[in-house]
Design a protein around this motif. Structure first.
Motif, short mmCIF file in Angstrom:
data_model
loop_
_atom_site.label_atom_id
_atom_site.label_comp_id
_atom_site.label_asym_id
_atom_site.label_seq_id
_atom_site.Cartn_x
_atom_site.Cartn_y
_atom_site.Cartn_z
N GLN A 1 4.74 -2.58 10.38
CA GLN A 1 3.54 -3.39 10.53
C GLN A 1 2.31 -2.85 9.82
OE1 GLN A 1 3.12 -3.82 14.76
NE2 GLN A 1 5.02 -4.98 14.97
N CYS A 2 2.42 -1.67 9.16
CA CYS A 2 1.19 -1.09 8.61
C CYS A 2 1.29 -0.62 7.16
CB CYS A 2 0.71 0.06 9.48
SG CYS A 2 1.66 1.59 9.29
N GLY A 3 2.47 -0.26 6.70
CA GLY A 3 2.64 0.15 5.30
C GLY A 3 2.33 1.61 5.01
N ALA A 4 1.93 2.40 6.01
CA ALA A 4 1.58 3.80 5.76
C ALA A 4 2.78 4.61 5.26
CB ALA A 4 1.03 4.44 7.04
N CYS A 5 3.98 4.14 5.55
CA CYS A 5 5.21 4.87 5.21
C CYS A 5 5.80 4.41 3.88
CB CYS A 5 6.24 4.63 6.30
SG CYS A 5 6.72 2.88 6.38
N THR A 6 5.05 3.61 3.11
CA THR A 6 5.62 3.03 1.89
C THR A 6 6.04 4.10 0.88
OG1 THR A 6 4.21 1.09 2.17
CG2 THR A 6 5.22 1.39 -0.01
N VAL A 7 7.28 4.01 0.40
CA VAL A 7 7.77 4.85 -0.69
C VAL A 7 8.48 3.94 -1.69
CG1 VAL A 7 8.06 6.86 0.83
CG2 VAL A 7 10.02 5.34 0.38
N LEU A 8 8.86 4.51 -2.83
CA LEU A 8 9.58 3.73 -3.84
C LEU A 8 11.04 4.15 -3.82
CD1 LEU A 8 6.90 4.19 -6.63
CD2 LEU A 8 7.31 2.09 -5.34
#
Ligand SMILES: Cc1cc2nc3c(=O)[nH]c(=O)nc-3n(C[C@H](O)[C@H](O)[C@H](O)COP(=O)(O)OP(=O)(O)OC[C@H]3O[C@@H](n4cnc5c(N)ncnc54)[C@H](O)[C@@H]3O)c2cc1C
Ligand code: SF4
Ligand code: FES
Ligand code: FES
Lengths: 316, 208
Positions: free
Chosen positions: B84-91
């Motif tokens: 719900q927040c995107g703080a953990c986004t990686v590629l």
């Protein structure tokens, strides 16, 4: 999260065999809904079968002139596919209105169809919920039900199906192809794929335990103007209050399906016969049996207005 | 998962690897399996920022926890742990995803880029430099996710992937509106949005 064993499979046959061996196992695709629910211990599978490497990630043209979409095609790739953009724009639009860029990169076609409701009480293990704990009661009937269903409900459950993609799939008359754990295959029309809650709200689809979705097939293109209009509490990254998927033709005929109103994407073919009479006539027919609560009564008005906006957009 | 961690201090969790995870989950698994049997594990080979690592982890380990607690790359943040927040986004293979909603075991053989791999303090990625130049953060908690997401997003835009606000599905334009819509999966509690859009727009050659 409860402990579980994990296995990777390489072919649909292996997936089916694994499901046969572990009747309580679940398939994991993108994981964006299943893991969310496992963390809350709402889903507690003892075994996960990872189906990400089955090779079901292709979109191919069918002999009938439609498209066969592999179950593991990611939402981003489906929305961006040239053929989908050109001939099934309503599907691209529906997908792009859902979730976020990151989630769409992971979410799959089959997983999206099978995502579970967002009813707040389903998500709260401390509250009664017939869908999560059959027979425990429905907290939403007397509780916070502003975003819950107004059509096809029962006195056991008034949850909605939250998918945007499924509304477009229903509009397009897609077919869900599956393989049973014992190897038998079948094709399920999308209209009978999702169920109404009735007295068994925990059973949401026509799938048998261990039955694997292999593809979703689109019939040949309809032409016309494709529109997906979604109304929500914020402009992005939010589930629908009401949504309308529509294909409108120049001669005034067309199709319309609704999201946010019921336990499944809602389409009334008989109402579509009134398309030429305008949005009010169609909405009246669609919403005829609506059962609302004081909190969600606004959805009847919103559904009609959203459909009117769709008609206007098509004329523009 | 965090409920299981209540008896253990946060510091204890961060310091430990597999062993801590086993201890921390013991109360939950005690009723399901004999005390002496550790929870099921899986082996996964991850190529993180160019370095290959083989991890044997509790099957429940998310990619985010594997990166933070096993690979000790704490750039990716745990904000909500629920997508719900995107703080953990990686590629992963160049595509942005929420690392909290996927299992480490599901990424065997995958190439993963975290904020640590995007650039180095002495060799910043253009997005990292632009975030500094435009003052695109306050507390900084959402920043690694914002930057990884922006890198993935600009690649999507370049590849012609349409968005909800593209007037023409076949011709998405590089506009600030597009950036706002495409970055909606990254929440910033400090509300640094306008500066975030400026930094991304500059790198993407987009008129803000
Ligand atoms: C913050 C947030 C916001 C969201 N917003 C939206 C939104 O606005 N609109 C929207 O439509 N969706 C939204 N979603 C939901 C998202 O679209 C779904 O989580 C996603 O589509 C699920 O796909 P998946 O592949 O990750 O499924 P998974 O989580 O892997 O699986 C879901 C279910 O499907 C089963 N399954 C998966 N594949 C198969 C198969 N091939 N055969 C049989 N069973 C299978 C699994 O066993 C599981 O029960 C949101 C999600 C989050 C977390
Ligand atoms: S509406 Fe359905 S999902 Fe929500 S509390 Fe009632 S039974 Fe549960
Ligand atoms: S921590 Fe993954 S989205 Fe919030
Ligand atoms: S800078 Fe604090 S959350 Fe974004």
């Amino acid at each position: 999260m409860k402990p579980f064993t994990y296995e990777r499979v390489a072919t649909p046959a292996e997936a089916a065999a694994a499901a046969l061996k572990n009747p309580k196992a679940r398939f994991i695709a993108g994981g964006t809904n299943l893991l969310d629910l496992m963390k809350l211990e709402i889903e507690v599978p003892p075994h996960l079968i990872d189906i990400n490497r089955l090779g079901l990630d292709k979109i191919k043209e069918t002999d009938q002139g439609g498209l066969r979409i592999g179950a593991l095609v990611r939402n981003t790739d489906l929305a961006a596919d040239r053929r989908v953009r050109k001939d099934y724009a309503v599907l691209s639009r529906a997908l792009l209105s859902g979730a976020s860029g990151q989630l769409r990169n992971k979410a799959t076609t089959a997983g999206n169809l099978l995502q579970r409701t967002r009813c707040p009480y389903f998500y709260d293990p401390t509250m009664p919920c017939n869908k999560r704990a059959p027979g425990s009661g429905c907290s939403a009937l007397q509780g916070f039900n502003r975003n819950l269903a107004i059509l096809g409900t029962s006195d056991q459950c008034i949850a909605t199906h939250p998918s945007d993609m499924a509304v477009a799939m229903r509009l397009l008359d897609a077919t869900v192809e599956t393989v049973h754990a014992d190897g038998r295959t079948r094709a399920i029309p999308i209209a009978s794929f999702h169920r109404l809650p009735g007295t068994t709200p925990h059973i949401e689809t026509d799938l048998a335990p261990g039955e694997l979705i292999t593809a979703v097939v689109l019939p040949p293109p309809l032409g016309g103007t494709h529109i997906y209009r979604k109304v929500r509490d914020r402009a992005s990254y939010a589930f629908a209050l009401v949504s309308v998927a529509a294909v409108l033709q120049r001669d005034g005929t067309g199709r319309a399906a609704f999201g946010g109103l019921a336990h499944k994407p809602w389409r009334v073919e008989a109402a579509e016969a009134r398309m030429a009479q305008g949005p009010k006539a169609v909405a009246d027919a669609v919403l005829a049996g609506a059962r609302t609560t004081p909190q969600n009564a606004f959805k009847t008005v919103l559904a009609e207005r959203t459909l009117a906006a769709v008609f206007e957009q098509a004329r523009a | 998962m965090d409920e299981d961690f209540i008896p253990v201090s946060r510091r204890g969790i961060l310091a430990g690897g597999v062993a801590t995870a086993t201890i921390a989950t013991a109360p939950a698994s005690a009723q399901d399996s004999p005390q002496d049997r550790p929870p099921p594990s899986a082996t996964t080979r991850l190529k993180v920022n160019g370095r290959t690592m083989t991890l044997t982890v509790d099957t429940r380990t998310t990619l985010l926890d594997a990166l933070r607690e096993h690979a000790h790359l704490t750039g990716a943040k745990k904000g909500c742990d629920h997508g719900q927040c995107g703080a953990c986004t990686v590629l992963v293979a160049g595509r942005r995803i929420n690392s909290c909603l996927t299992l480490a075991a599901m990424h065997d053989g995958d190439e993963i880029t975290t904020i640590e791999g995007l650039g180095r303090p002495d060799d910043l990625h253009p997005l990292q430099a632009a975030f500094v130049a435009h003052d695109s953060y306050q507390c900084g908690y959402c920043t690694p996710g914002q930057i990884c997401s922006a890198a993935g997003m600009l690649a999507e835009l370049k590849a012609g992937v349409p968005s909800h606000v593209s007037a023409d599905l076949d011709d998405p334009r590089a506009t600030a509106d597009e950036v706002r819509e495409r970055m909606s999966g990254n929440i910033c509690r400090c509300g640094a949005y306008s500066n975030i859009i400026e930094a991304i727009s500059e790198v993407g050659g987009i008129k803000a």
